[in-house]
Write a protein that holds these residues in place. Structure first.
Motif, mmCIF file in Angstrom:
data_model
loop_
_atom_site.group_PDB
_atom_site.id
_atom_site.type_symbol
_atom_site.label_atom_id
_atom_site.label_comp_id
_atom_site.label_asym_id
_atom_site.label_seq_id
_atom_site.Cartn_x
_atom_site.Cartn_y
_atom_site.Cartn_z
ATOM 1 N N UNK A 1 0.829 -1.204 0.000
ATOM 2 C CA UNK A 1 0.000 0.000 0.000
ATOM 3 C C UNK A 1 0.863 1.252 0.000
ATOM 4 N N UNK A 2 1.917 1.258 0.820
ATOM 5 C CA UNK A 2 2.814 2.418 0.878
ATOM 6 C C UNK A 2 3.535 2.592 -0.458
ATOM 7 N N UNK A 3 3.964 1.494 -1.064
ATOM 8 C CA UNK A 3 4.682 1.585 -2.336
ATOM 9 C C UNK A 3 3.794 2.126 -3.450
ATOM 10 N N UNK A 4 2.477 1.969 -3.317
ATOM 11 C CA UNK A 4 1.548 2.433 -4.346
ATOM 12 C C UNK A 4 1.169 3.904 -4.169
ATOM 13 N N UNK A 5 1.623 4.553 -3.092
ATOM 14 C CA UNK A 5 1.316 5.970 -2.910
ATOM 15 C C UNK A 5 1.825 6.803 -4.079
ATOM 16 N N UNK A 6 2.934 6.386 -4.657
ATOM 17 C CA UNK A 6 3.509 7.152 -5.761
ATOM 18 C C UNK A 6 2.603 7.147 -6.988
ATOM 19 N N UNK A 7 1.632 6.234 -7.034
ATOM 20 C CA UNK A 7 0.710 6.170 -8.167
ATOM 21 C C UNK A 7 -0.481 7.105 -7.992
ATOM 22 N N UNK A 8 -0.655 7.642 -6.790
ATOM 23 C CA UNK A 8 -1.764 8.550 -6.531
ATOM 24 C C UNK A 8 -1.420 9.943 -7.056
ATOM 25 N N UNK A 9 -2.409 10.647 -7.570
ATOM 26 C CA UNK A 9 -2.164 11.986 -8.084
ATOM 27 C C UNK A 9 -1.811 12.960 -6.961
ATOM 28 N N UNK A 10 -2.552 12.877 -5.848
ATOM 29 C CA UNK A 10 -2.308 13.742 -4.698
ATOM 30 C C UNK A 10 -2.357 12.866 -3.439
ATOM 31 N N UNK A 11 -1.264 12.188 -3.139
ATOM 32 C CA UNK A 11 -1.267 11.205 -2.050
ATOM 33 C C UNK A 11 -1.799 11.734 -0.718
ATOM 34 N N UNK A 12 -1.341 12.898 -0.306
ATOM 35 C CA UNK A 12 -1.769 13.383 1.006
ATOM 36 C C UNK A 12 -3.274 13.645 1.042
ATOM 37 N N UNK A 13 -3.807 14.286 0.021
ATOM 38 C CA UNK A 13 -5.233 14.596 0.002
ATOM 39 C C UNK A 13 -6.071 13.328 -0.105
ATOM 40 N N UNK A 14 -5.619 12.387 -0.908
ATOM 41 C CA UNK A 14 -6.383 11.157 -1.090
ATOM 42 C C UNK A 14 -6.343 10.289 0.166
ATOM 43 N N UNK A 15 -5.212 10.268 0.845
ATOM 44 C CA UNK A 15 -5.137 9.523 2.104
ATOM 45 C C UNK A 15 -5.962 10.201 3.185
ATOM 46 N N UNK A 16 -5.976 11.528 3.195
ATOM 47 C CA UNK A 16 -6.807 12.250 4.159
ATOM 48 C C UNK A 16 -8.284 11.958 3.908
ATOM 49 N N UNK A 17 -8.663 11.865 2.633
ATOM 50 C CA UNK A 17 -10.047 11.527 2.302
ATOM 51 C C UNK A 17 -10.377 10.101 2.749
ATOM 52 N N UNK A 18 -9.433 9.192 2.583
ATOM 53 C CA UNK A 18 -9.629 7.820 3.076
ATOM 54 C C UNK A 18 -9.819 7.813 4.585
ATOM 55 N N UNK A 19 -8.985 8.571 5.288
ATOM 56 C CA UNK A 19 -9.075 8.631 6.754
ATOM 57 C C UNK A 19 -10.457 9.128 7.169
ATOM 58 N N UNK A 20 -10.922 10.192 6.525
ATOM 59 C CA UNK A 20 -12.228 10.751 6.866
ATOM 60 C C UNK A 20 -13.347 9.771 6.536
ATOM 61 N N UNK A 21 -13.265 9.140 5.377
ATOM 62 C CA UNK A 21 -14.303 8.205 4.980
ATOM 63 C C UNK A 21 -14.392 6.983 5.869
ATOM 64 N N UNK A 22 -13.255 6.552 6.381
ATOM 65 C CA UNK A 22 -13.227 5.360 7.234
ATOM 66 C C UNK A 22 -13.578 5.681 8.683
#
Length: 226
Positions: A84-105
């Motif tokens: 999962x960590x290695x795939x962060x580089x494939x995200x367009x905006x890793x910090x924003x997308x992870x923050x959205x995941x945190x909020x959604x979960x």
């Protein structure tokens, strides 16, 4: 940290005991347990900041994860988290997308998300139930208080893991049988008893990254053997 330690656990410098090799091993074990609990607590208390995100992408978490992977029961969970960590580089905006995941979960309606509160799993779905009240009493008895900036009830998983980290630090200093039994009971009854259900809920939520579902799976697996 999510809790403030009003009582303090540090021994005065002139009272530091001389440990036997066996006692030193026990102290190091509990210190390591405290480190892991504190790490899990930090990851589950808030979204990743930019500095932590960059550090993990640079491999800063690799030594700890590789150490955990040496335990057969955790190897698969660790591999999932590393991927999962290695795939962060494939995200367009890793910090924003992870923050959205945190909020959604963790910040969404508890009926449809893996909310991080023990009461919801141990008290028939009641928010702020007896489990939360029992946890609040533990904090008071230990001389702890929840950080004012962390506006969550006492049964939030980050608070419980922070508290457990402090208990392990105390055991490192004074591993009495009574204290060890108390901590073991807390882990088995108040933490590990609901983490698997929590982790399973996370796998059913659509996320941009598998980081948090993998993290919850690892945490649940870890407390199965802790």
């Amino acid at each position: 940290m999510t809790i403030n330690n009003a009582a303090g656990i540090n021994l005065p410098s002139d009272n530091v005991p001389i440990l036997t090799p066996e006692q030193q091993l026990v102290a190091e074990y509990y210190q390591h347990q405290a480190l892991l609990c504190q790490w899990f607590s930090t990851l589950l208390a808030a979204e990743l900041d930019a500095q932590t995100l960059q550090a993990y992408m640079a491999g800063d978490a690799t030594p700890l994860l590789e150490e955990l992977a040496l335990l057969p029961e955790l190897a698969d969970s660790v591999q999932q988290l590393q991927q999962a960590i290695s795939h962060w580089s494939l995200l367009e905006q890793p910090r924003l997308e992870l923050a959205a995941d945190f909020a959604g979960l963790f910040l969404s309606d508890a009926r449809h998300s893996p909310a991080p509160y023990a009461s919801l799993y141990l008290d028939d779905g009641r928010f702020n139930g007896p489990t939360a009240q029992r946890m609040q009493l533990r904090l008071i008895d230990a001389g702890y208080s929840v950080d004012e900036q962390f506006k969550e009830p006492a049964d939030h998983v980050a608070i419980m893991l922070d508290y457990l980290a402090e208990r392990y630090r105390r055991l490192a200093l004074d591993p009495t049988p009574e204290a060890e039994t108390s901590v073991a009971k807390f882990v088995s009854e108040d933490i590990s008893s609901w983490l698997h259900e929590w982790a399973q809920r996370a796998t059913r939520v659509d996320t941009a990254s598998q980081f948090y579902p993998a993290l919850l799976t690892l945490v649940a697996a870890y407390f199965t053997i802790a």
